[in-house]
Enzyme design. Structure first.
Site, PDB file in Angstrom:
ATOM      1  N   ARG A  64      32.300  -0.907  -3.861  1.00 11.40           N
ATOM      2  CA  ARG A  64      31.466  -1.934  -4.506  1.00 11.40           C
ATOM      3  C   ARG A  64      32.360  -3.036  -5.048  1.00 11.40           C
ATOM      4  O   ARG A  64      33.578  -2.907  -5.056  1.00 11.40           O
ATOM      5  CB  ARG A  64      30.606  -1.294  -5.605  1.00 11.40           C
ATOM      6  CG  ARG A  64      31.440  -0.366  -6.502  1.00 11.40           C
ATOM      7  CD  ARG A  64      31.018  -0.312  -7.898  1.00 11.40           C
ATOM      8  NE  ARG A  64      31.114  -1.596  -8.553  1.00 11.40           N
ATOM      9  CZ  ARG A  64      32.263  -2.154  -8.977  1.00 11.40           C
ATOM     10  NH1 ARG A  64      33.444  -1.556  -8.816  1.00 11.40           N
ATOM     11  NH2 ARG A  64      32.256  -3.341  -9.572  1.00 11.40           N
ATOM     12  N   GLY A  65      31.694  -4.091  -5.558  1.00 12.24           N
ATOM     13  CA  GLY A  65      32.451  -5.258  -5.999  1.00 12.24           C
ATOM     14  C   GLY A  65      32.553  -6.203  -4.807  1.00 12.24           C
ATOM     15  O   GLY A  65      32.871  -5.772  -3.686  1.00 12.24           O
ATOM     16  N   ALA A  66      32.277  -7.496  -5.040  1.00 13.88           N
ATOM     17  CA  ALA A  66      32.125  -8.431  -3.927  1.00 13.88           C
ATOM     18  C   ALA A  66      33.320  -8.439  -2.952  1.00 13.88           C
ATOM     19  O   ALA A  66      33.128  -8.291  -1.742  1.00 13.88           O
ATOM     20  CB  ALA A  66      31.846  -9.826  -4.481  1.00 13.88           C
ATOM     21  N   ASP A 102      29.596 -12.490  -7.820  1.00  7.47           N
ATOM     22  CA  ASP A 102      29.222 -12.033  -6.478  1.00  7.47           C
ATOM     23  C   ASP A 102      28.945 -13.191  -5.537  1.00  7.47           C
ATOM     24  O   ASP A 102      29.073 -13.059  -4.319  1.00  7.47           O
ATOM     25  CB  ASP A 102      28.008 -11.111  -6.548  1.00  7.47           C
ATOM     26  CG  ASP A 102      28.423  -9.786  -7.135  1.00  7.47           C
ATOM     27  OD1 ASP A 102      28.515  -9.682  -8.368  1.00  7.47           O
ATOM     28  OD2 ASP A 102      28.720  -8.865  -6.337  1.00  7.47           O
ATOM     29  N   ARG A 123      24.173  -5.436   1.800  1.00  7.53           N
ATOM     30  CA  ARG A 123      23.733  -5.855   0.458  1.00  7.53           C
ATOM     31  C   ARG A 123      23.556  -7.373   0.499  1.00  7.53           C
ATOM     32  O   ARG A 123      24.324  -8.052   1.188  1.00  7.53           O
ATOM     33  CB  ARG A 123      24.770  -5.467  -0.620  1.00  7.53           C
ATOM     34  CG  ARG A 123      24.790  -3.966  -0.937  1.00  7.53           C
ATOM     35  CD  ARG A 123      25.696  -3.645  -2.117  1.00  7.53           C
ATOM     36  NE  ARG A 123      25.057  -3.922  -3.398  1.00  7.53           N
ATOM     37  CZ  ARG A 123      25.701  -3.843  -4.574  1.00  7.53           C
ATOM     38  NH1 ARG A 123      26.982  -3.505  -4.611  1.00  7.53           N
ATOM     39  NH2 ARG A 123      25.061  -4.096  -5.708  1.00  7.53           N
TER      40      ARG A 123
HETATM   41  O1  MRU Z   1      26.778  -3.810  -8.005  1.00 10.03           O
HETATM   42  P1  MRU Z   1      28.269  -3.981  -8.037  1.00 10.03           P
HETATM   43  O2  MRU Z   1      28.958  -2.907  -8.818  1.00 10.03           O
HETATM   44  O3  MRU Z   1      28.849  -4.181  -6.663  1.00 10.03           O
HETATM   45  O4  MRU Z   1      28.485  -5.344  -8.836  1.00 10.03           O
HETATM   46  C1  MRU Z   1      29.780  -5.839  -8.958  1.00 10.03           C
HETATM   47  C2  MRU Z   1      29.885  -7.036  -9.818  1.00 10.03           C
HETATM   48  O5  MRU Z   1      28.916  -7.560 -10.308  1.00 10.03           O
HETATM   49  C3  MRU Z   1      31.253  -7.624  -9.982  1.00 10.03           C
HETATM   50  O6  MRU Z   1      31.380  -8.254 -11.226  1.00 10.03           O
HETATM   51  C4  MRU Z   1      31.498  -8.669  -8.876  1.00 10.03           C
HETATM   52  O7  MRU Z   1      31.229  -8.139  -7.624  1.00 10.03           O
HETATM   53  C5  MRU Z   1      32.886  -9.191  -8.904  1.00 10.03           C
HETATM   54  S1  MRU Z   1      34.051  -7.997  -8.394  1.00 10.03           S
HETATM   55  C6  MRU Z   1      35.583  -8.672  -8.387  1.00 10.03           C
END
Ligand code: MRU
Length: 358
Positions: A64-66, A255, A105
């Site tokens: 997870r995380g963009a 994101d 996603r």
């Molecule tokens: O649903 P997630 O855990 O994928 O959400 C992640 C976030 O909102 C992060 O802040 C974002 O992706 C930035 S990660 C460097």
């Protein structure tokens, strides 16, 4: 608190005590990820051998995380033609994998950018000359380049933002924008790691980040490993910390960032940004250029993922509300550019129209 960069225990991108994702092997290899659904209780790898494994892992937030999603998707596409030698078969599998991977996603634009980048390589005139195995080698090279670029972006974001952290500050962050969310040392947390390495001393408040607790499960775990002091607070608590003058700065990841600077990030980010504005505390977004979407003008055009209501009610039975109650579970919200003091990118701390990274 100990001082001086030499005593810092903050992880270097090349010296983390965990790996978020790693391609193991050659073109017939597999993507290994740290299963983030099990953290912090258990540090287990999941081995992904097909594109559908990667899509499932992305949807479950095991990865997870963009930025991490973008890198995982690039490798996930390489899995489509695992074991294939004939160019026809490689192309057929590739064509079938693209759309489902791109749709895994909706909000993090890094996923779309990286799938499109891989597809440009696959459909380029140069690729048309290649046999099946050579094309697969070329695609794996591109996925590795995407991973290396993300690591570079993370380090550069840290360097660009480190001076924004005042000595002795308390920094609030939301969700997890650390090494667990990227192929490198993170975005928002990279700024903290770099500042700590530079000798700055500060402490972090990590919002727990309901419903999936990326703050308390992941950010606190990551920061604790690095030696940076961190306290977890309930999502609803930050207002009182702002009111007490205990928060000096806010940094989160994003994101997707629209051309005007509006930034989508984990649900609750807009609340914090509004509080920061009300209390005259600077709110920064840290994100690589791969998180910007210059095809959309403003945040109202960013698609917001709605996740399963079960994520809200699947808590301990004592905490569960009455039966037959409705739920809404948007995973992200949009913070208007007016609330953001600066966008910390690999090209520096920028402002709209972001000419440096267009
Ligand atoms: O649903 P997630 O855990 O994928 O959400 C992640 C976030 O909102 C992060 O802040 C974002 O992706 C930035 S990660 C460097």
């Amino acid at each position: 608190m100990p001082g001086g960069p030499a005593e810092s225990t903050a992880p270097e991108a090349w010296n983390l005590s965990f790996m978020t994702l790693e391609w193991v092997g050659d073109i017939d290899g597999a993507l290994h990820i740290l299963d983030q659904t099990l953290l912090p209780g258990s540090q287990q790898q999941r081995i992904l051998e097909q594109p559908s494994d990667v899509i499932e892992a992305i949807q479950q937030l095991a990865v997870r995380g963009a930025p991490a999603i973008g890198v995982a998707a690039a490798y996930g596409l390489c899995l489509a033609s695992r074991g294939c030698e004939q160019i026809e078969q490689v192309r057929e599998r590739w064509d079938a994998a693209i759309a489902p991977m791109r749709q895994a996603r909706p909000t993090a634009v890094n996923l779309h950018h990286m799938v499109d980048r891989m597809n440009r390589v696959a459909t380029s005139p140069a690729a048309a000359e290649l046999d099946g195995v050579s094309l697969r080698v070329r695609l794996l090279e591109e996925a590795r380049a995407i991973e290396a670029q993300d690591q570079h972006f993370c380090r550069a974001i840290g360097v660009a933002g480190a001076d924004l952290i005042p000595e002795g500050a308390t920094v609030l962050t939301h969700c997890n924008a650390g090494a667990l969310a990227t192929a490198g040392q993170g975005t928002a947390l990279s700024v903290l790691y770099q500042a700590w390495r530079n000798g700055k001393r500060f402490r972090v408040l990590a919002d727990e980040t309901r419903p999936l607790l990326q703050g308390s499960r992941l950010t606190a775990w990551e920061l604790q490993k690095s030696g940076i002091p961190v306290d977890v607070i309930c999502d609803g608590a930050s207002g009182s910390f702002f009111q007490a003058g205990e928060i000096d700065l806010v940094i989160t990841g994003a994101d997707r960032i629209a051309a005007n600077g509006d930034a989508a990030n984990k649900i609750g980010t807009y609340t914090i940004a509004s509080l920061a504005r009300a209390h005259d505390v600077p709110f920064y977004i840290a994100a690589p250029s791969s998180t910007f979407d210059f095809t959309i003008d403003g945040g109202e055009q960013i698609p917001i993922e709605e996740r399963d209501a079960e994520e809200i009610w699947n808590v301990s039975s004592r905490q569960r509300p009455a039966a037959r109650i409705g739920y809404r579970n948007p995973a992200f919200d949009v913070t208007p550019a007016s609330h953001i003091a600066g966008w910390i990118t690999e090209a520096g701390v920028l402002k709209p129209p972001f000419l440096e990274i267009r």
